[in-house]
Design an enzyme around this catalytic site. Structure first.
Site, PDB file in Angstrom:
ATOM      1  N   GLN A  47       0.809  -5.276  -9.162  1.00 29.18           N
ATOM      2  CA  GLN A  47       1.271  -5.341  -7.773  1.00 29.18           C
ATOM      3  C   GLN A  47       0.319  -6.106  -6.859  1.00 29.18           C
ATOM      4  O   GLN A  47       0.732  -6.762  -5.908  1.00 29.18           O
ATOM      5  CB  GLN A  47       1.491  -3.913  -7.245  1.00 29.18           C
ATOM      6  CG  GLN A  47       2.241  -3.835  -5.933  1.00 29.18           C
ATOM      7  CD  GLN A  47       1.537  -2.928  -4.940  1.00 29.18           C
ATOM      8  OE1 GLN A  47       0.339  -3.061  -4.714  1.00 29.18           O
ATOM      9  NE2 GLN A  47       2.286  -2.015  -4.360  1.00 29.18           N
ATOM     10  N   HIS A  80      -1.107 -10.116  -2.494  1.00 31.79           N
ATOM     11  CA  HIS A  80       0.059 -10.258  -3.376  1.00 31.79           C
ATOM     12  C   HIS A  80       0.270 -11.675  -3.903  1.00 31.79           C
ATOM     13  O   HIS A  80       1.295 -11.946  -4.522  1.00 31.79           O
ATOM     14  CB  HIS A  80       1.335  -9.736  -2.710  1.00 31.79           C
ATOM     15  CG  HIS A  80       1.253  -8.288  -2.357  1.00 31.79           C
ATOM     16  ND1 HIS A  80       1.234  -7.302  -3.319  1.00 31.79           N
ATOM     17  CD2 HIS A  80       1.137  -7.658  -1.164  1.00 31.79           C
ATOM     18  CE1 HIS A  80       1.124  -6.123  -2.718  1.00 31.79           C
ATOM     19  NE2 HIS A  80       1.057  -6.315  -1.422  1.00 31.79           N
ATOM     20  N   LEU A 113       0.818  -1.207   0.000  1.00 32.01           N
ATOM     21  CA  LEU A 113       0.000   0.000   0.000  1.00 32.01           C
ATOM     22  C   LEU A 113       0.857   1.264   0.000  1.00 32.01           C
ATOM     23  O   LEU A 113       0.522   2.271  -0.646  1.00 32.01           O
ATOM     24  CB  LEU A 113      -0.911   0.004   1.227  1.00 32.01           C
ATOM     25  CG  LEU A 113      -1.557   1.334   1.590  1.00 32.01           C
ATOM     26  CD1 LEU A 113      -2.623   1.699   0.582  1.00 32.01           C
ATOM     27  CD2 LEU A 113      -2.094   1.315   2.997  1.00 32.01           C
TER      28      LEU A 113
END
Length: 317
Positions: free
Chosen positions: A250, A201, A91
């Site tokens: 990402q 992730h 983040l």
């Protein structure tokens, strides 16, 4: 001397994390703008909780971005030196890009709220999880994940390469229970399931990555005024198109934090400031690159102390 800033991600939040910036006009302006953009009293939630609400991913992500950016705005307002490069952990990459002028604050807090919703909804609660493995080499953790997959029955992957001896894995909860057992068998110092609600992730979040790609296509993205090293490929992306692409990826790709800090060191960075609540990243930095000076800005007093140290180092250079 050469200065870098880094910004923390989810997990560093706590109720009262901006109390040490009370009365700082620059920080308070950031929070007023974030509240208005979200149509929510984010400032009140950060100050007073309840903790359970602050820890909801959809609140945590905009709260952490706004808090860290508020501290960066306070740093600049005090005449703090601009970094030559930045990065953020997960983040925190969005915070770094906001500090680099890629996103407006108003755009950024809405974007990370969308990101949180997309990541949370990609995998049902209770199906995915994350686990931290301490005390084993990266290669050993990767091997354990392969074994825990049980020939494709589960998705289990290393997703955060945080520092030597600390790797976070994500995937199916049942597979991660095997990771914990196998890691302990192979001599890990600790292996524990983390209190998070999604396998961030991991490749289980490819659906979230697609959602983010669609959202990012509608968001105004500027070329960065300061280089930002991307989590996914440890590259400083320069164009709006490549920034959109790498941010979407990402969500479902590992965070290469060790390589990020090594790149800073190899590029001549001498001082790295962690800007935001907590001290998690600076602890990692000291283990990755002990020759680099790691500092923290987390309240008004630490801001003054860090500015004094940076000014002194710049003057001596």
């Amino acid at each position: 001397m050469k200065l870098a800033f880094v910004f923390p991600g989810q997990g560093s939040q706590k109720v009262g994390m901006l109390a040490g910036m009370a009365g700082n006009a620059a920080a308070e302006d950031v929070m007023r703008r974030a509240d208005a953009a979200l149509g929510q009293d984010l400032t009140g939630l950060i100050a007073n909780g309840p903790e359970a609400d602050l820890n909801l991913t959809v609140n945590t992500q905009p709260a952490m971005l706004a808090s860290s950016y508020a501290m960066y705005a306070a740093w600049l307002a005090e005449g703090g030196m601009k970094p030559v490069v930045m990065a953020g952990h997960s983040l925190g990459e969005y915070t770094a890009l906001t500090a680099a002028g890629v996103f407006s604050l108003e755009e950024a807090v809405g974007l990370v709220r969308f990101r949180a919703q997309a990541m949370q909804s990609a995998v049902p609660v209770g199906v995915g999880a994350m686990a931290a493995v301490l005390g084993l080499a990266d290669e050993a953790v990767a091997s354990i994940c392969e074994e825990a997959c049980e020939s494709g029955k589960y998705v289990v992957e290393p997703v955060n390469f945080n520092c030597p001896g600390l790797v976070v894995c994500a995937g199916h909860q049942r597979g991660l229970e095997s990771v914990r057992a196998l890691a302990q068998e192979k001599g890990a110092r600790r292996a524990l399931i983390l209190p998070v609600s999604a396998p961030f992730h991991s490749s289980l979040l490819v659906g979230a990555a697609r959602e983010l790609a669609r959202k990012l296509a509608s968001v105004e993205v500027n070329a960065p005024a300061i280089d930002v090293i991307a989590n996914v490929d440890v590259v400083c992306h320069k164009t709006p198109e490549s920034i959109r692409e790498i941010l979407a990826l990402q969500a479902a790709r590992p965070v290469q934090w060790v390589r990020t800090i090594q790149k800073m060191r190899d590029d001549g960075v001498t001082h790295i400031v962690e800007c935001g609540p907590g001290k998690v990243l600076s602890g990692m930095i000291r283990r990755i690159a002990p020759e680099v000076k790691a500092l923290n800005i987390f309240d008004a007093a630490s801001l003054v102390a860090v500015k004094s140290e940076i000014d002194s180092a710049a003057g001596a250079a």
